[in-house]
Design an enzyme around this catalytic site. Structure first.
Site, short mmCIF file in Angstrom:
data_model
loop_
_atom_site.label_atom_id
_atom_site.label_comp_id
_atom_site.label_asym_id
_atom_site.label_seq_id
_atom_site.Cartn_x
_atom_site.Cartn_y
_atom_site.Cartn_z
N HIS A 1 -8.32 -3.14 -6.20
CA HIS A 1 -8.32 -3.29 -4.73
C HIS A 1 -9.44 -2.42 -4.14
O HIS A 1 -9.75 -1.35 -4.68
CB HIS A 1 -6.96 -2.86 -4.17
CG HIS A 1 -6.82 -3.19 -2.73
ND1 HIS A 1 -7.32 -2.37 -1.75
CD2 HIS A 1 -6.29 -4.26 -2.09
CE1 HIS A 1 -7.10 -2.92 -0.56
NE2 HIS A 1 -6.47 -4.08 -0.75
N GLY B 1 -1.83 -7.51 3.56
CA GLY B 1 -1.55 -6.08 3.63
C GLY B 1 -0.61 -5.78 4.80
O GLY B 1 0.61 -5.88 4.69
N GLY B 2 -1.20 -5.42 5.94
CA GLY B 2 -0.43 -4.97 7.11
C GLY B 2 0.74 -5.90 7.47
O GLY B 2 1.85 -5.44 7.73
N GLU C 1 -11.59 -10.30 -1.01
CA GLU C 1 -11.24 -9.51 0.17
C GLU C 1 -12.51 -8.88 0.74
O GLU C 1 -12.97 -7.84 0.25
CB GLU C 1 -10.29 -8.37 -0.22
CG GLU C 1 -8.96 -8.86 -0.71
CD GLU C 1 -7.87 -7.85 -0.38
OE1 GLU C 1 -7.01 -8.18 0.43
OE2 GLU C 1 -7.92 -6.73 -0.88
N LYS D 1 0.85 -1.21 0.00
CA LYS D 1 0.00 0.00 0.00
C LYS D 1 0.88 1.27 0.00
O LYS D 1 1.89 1.29 -0.69
CB LYS D 1 -0.99 -0.04 1.16
CG LYS D 1 -1.81 -1.35 1.17
CD LYS D 1 -2.95 -1.34 2.14
CE LYS D 1 -3.67 -2.68 2.08
NZ LYS D 1 -4.84 -2.75 2.93
P1 PGA Z 1 -4.70 -6.48 5.51
O1 PGA Z 1 -4.89 -5.93 4.04
O2 PGA Z 1 -3.94 -7.79 5.40
O3 PGA Z 1 -3.92 -5.41 6.20
O4 PGA Z 1 -6.06 -6.68 6.08
C1 PGA Z 1 -5.23 -6.78 2.99
C2 PGA Z 1 -5.28 -5.94 1.74
O5 PGA Z 1 -5.96 -4.90 1.75
O6 PGA Z 1 -4.65 -6.27 0.73
#
Ligand code: PGA
Length: 245
Positions: free
Chosen positions: A92, A229-230, A160, A9
């Site tokens: 996304h 993500g995170g 997602e 991100k």
């Molecule tokens: P997250 O993000 O693992 O931080 O929940 C997933 C993403 O948005 O790709």
């Protein structure tokens, strides 16, 4: 083989930190792990990261479908190809939510990217928690409409649920069983659209994946990998996810 995609991100703020993160991930992986990892850093770091870390598959978090012209601020597939990138993420939920991308836009991005020999990760998911499988399936059908069935081995669909993405306030991961069921329904819808060729499409789960919950998601039969993500911003956590997949 499960596919693990790290979506950085809008992180990290500097190239030095991006190189440090990539080094940490590279250090924590065994040689045989690299082929199942795709990393998606911000555009401006891609060229340098591709040069320095040749063992990773690098991708962009977004792309525009036109080749050239008056589209201020956009990046083309040819530009990405020129710096050695052949993966892109399209649609996304943060692109849809904050930048107004529609299923029709995402469909154009996927078609352009598959047509340019890229691997494409296309994201779909419902906004609210609850029984919204119909919403997910409808979005998937519009997103995947008219794709060339010969290129489906390069299509990855990431399911997602937006309410499960860690940056959504109050987010918590979906249950592995429920996301497996939705992905099963997506696979069924894909089969109706593309027949046998649909079996080449890989389907990932994304939303608050961590080293501790990843094995439960990745052992579900319909889930072919994870969009992270995170946890992809912490080298130890991310490499633990990959090692356990
Ligand atoms: P997250 O993000 O693992 O931080 O929940 C997933 C993403 O948005 O790709």
């Amino acid at each position: 083989m499960k596919l693990i995609v790290g979506n950085w991100k809008l992180n990290p703020p500097t190239l030095n930190e991006a190189v440090a993160l990539a080094s940490g991930v590279a250090y924590g992986l065994k040689p045989e792990h690299f082929e199942k990892v795709v990393l998606l850093p911000p555009f401006v770091f891609l060229e340098e990261l591709v040069k320095r870390f040749k063992h990773f598959q690098w991708g962009a978090q977004n792309v525009f479908w036109e080749k050239t012209g008056g589209y201020t601020g956009e990046i083309s597939l040819a530009m990405l190809k020129d710096i050695g990138v052949n993966w892109v993420l399209a649609g996304h939920s943060e692109r849809r939510r904050y930048f107004g991308e529609s299923d029709a836009d995402v469909n154009k991005k996927i078609k352009a990217a598959l047509g340019a020999d890229f691997n494409v990760i296309a994201a779909v998911g419902e906004l609210q928690q609850g029984d919204h499988a119909d919403e997910v399936l409808a979005s998937f059908k519009k997103t995947a409409e008219g794709l060339d069935s010969f290129s489906l081995d390069r299509l990855i669909v990431a399911y997602e649920p937006v309410w499960a993405i860690s940056t959504t306030p109050g987010a918590k991961p979906d249950s592995p069983a429920r996301s497996n069921q939705i992905i099963g329904e997506l696979k069924h819808a894909a089969f109706k659209m593309f027949g046998e060729s649909s079996k080449k499409i890989r389907f990932l789960y994304g939303g608050s994946i961590s080293a501790s919950n990843a094995p439960r998601f990745l052992s579900e039969p319909y889930i072919d990998g994870a969009l992270v993500g995170g946890a992809s911003l912490k080298a130890d956590e991310f490499t633990a996810i990959v090692s356990r997949s």
